[in-house]
Design an enzyme around this catalytic site. Structure first.
Site, PDB file in Angstrom:
ATOM      1  N   HIS A   1       0.912  -1.296  -0.009  1.00 13.62           N
ATOM      2  CA  HIS A   1      -0.040   0.152   0.215  1.00 13.62           C
ATOM      3  C   HIS A   1       0.890   1.318  -0.017  1.00 13.62           C
ATOM      4  CE1 HIS A   1      -2.976  -2.587   2.374  1.00 13.62           C
ATOM      5  NE2 HIS A   1      -3.614  -2.524   1.039  1.00 13.62           N
TER       6      HIS A   1
ATOM      7  N   LYS B   1     -17.240  -6.891   5.880  1.00 12.43           N
ATOM      8  CA  LYS B   1     -15.636  -7.525   6.168  1.00 12.43           C
ATOM      9  C   LYS B   1     -15.551  -7.296   7.794  1.00 12.43           C
ATOM     10  CE  LYS B   1     -12.496  -6.937   2.460  1.00 12.43           C
ATOM     11  NZ  LYS B   1     -11.001  -6.185   2.152  1.00 12.43           N
TER      12      LYS B   1
ATOM     13  N   ARG C   1      -2.243  -6.768  -8.767  1.00 15.32           N
ATOM     14  CA  ARG C   1      -1.179  -7.606  -8.732  1.00 15.32           C
ATOM     15  C   ARG C   1      -1.010  -8.522  -9.639  1.00 15.32           C
ATOM     16  NH1 ARG C   1      -2.684  -8.176  -2.442  1.00 15.32           N
ATOM     17  NH2 ARG C   1      -4.694  -8.239  -3.420  1.00 15.32           N
TER      18      ARG C   1
ATOM     19  N   SER D   1      -2.558  -7.651   3.268  1.00 13.15           N
ATOM     20  CA  SER D   1      -3.086  -7.425   4.563  1.00 13.15           C
ATOM     21  C   SER D   1      -3.170  -8.830   4.976  1.00 13.15           C
ATOM     22  CB  SER D   1      -4.218  -6.677   4.906  1.00 13.15           C
ATOM     23  OG  SER D   1      -3.978  -5.449   4.190  1.00 13.15           O
TER      24      SER D   1
END
Length: 161
Positions: free
Chosen positions: A17, A41, A90, A128
């Site tokens: 990040h 979440k 990614r 994360s």
């Protein structure tokens, strides 16, 4: 470009990040980090903790604002006079998903562009979830997260013990 928005849940913020935020700060005068209030979440860190960690991890950069948000990202971007969203990708799976989101956001806010930044090879594998899992199993998270995250995880772990 004047203002871009970099959205995410950042639970917790990672060096991936930080790399994207640093790169975004070279593209725009102002980078608004939009920390999502995501009720679907379950987060380890609450909203204030995530915002504080981001503020600490980006303190060395200028033009950065950390702001919590809920609702539609396209509306948030408009409220903050952003010309573009910054999204990291990614791989091809991320790219496909982000292209769909870009089209939705464009339909909701015709002035809003989406800039897809490929992840840096050195940080592209970091998430994360990886940070939390490595920490949980007593691994070294220094290569994956800012020092403030390690401290916060140690505190969180001691509170839950």
């Amino acid at each position: 470009m004047k203002t871009v928005v970099f959205p995410g849940s950042f639970d917790p913020v990672t060096l991936g990040h930080i790399d994207l935020i640093t790169r975004a700060s070279k593209l725009a005068e102002r980078v608004v980090i939009a920390v999502a209030v995501n009720t679907s979440k379950r987060t380890l860190f609450n909203l204030n903790e995530r915002c504080d960690l981001l503020s600490e991890a980006t303190a060395h950069l200028s033009g950065i604002e950390v702001i919590p948000f809920s609702g539609l990202l396209a509306d948030f971007a408009k409220e903050h006079n952003a010309q573009a969203l910054i999204r990291g990708i990614r791989g091809t799976t991320d790219a496909d998903y982000e292209l769909q989101l870009a089209q939705v956001n464009k339909a909701l806010n015709s002035e809003l562009e989406t800039i897809l930044l490929p992840a840096n090879a050195a940080t592209g594998f970091i998430s994360s979830t990886v940070v939390k899992e490595v920490f949980k199993h007593n691994g070294d998270i220094d290569p994956f997260a800012p020092p403030c995250v390690k401290q916060a995880l140690l505190i969180k772990h001691s509170e839950n013990s």
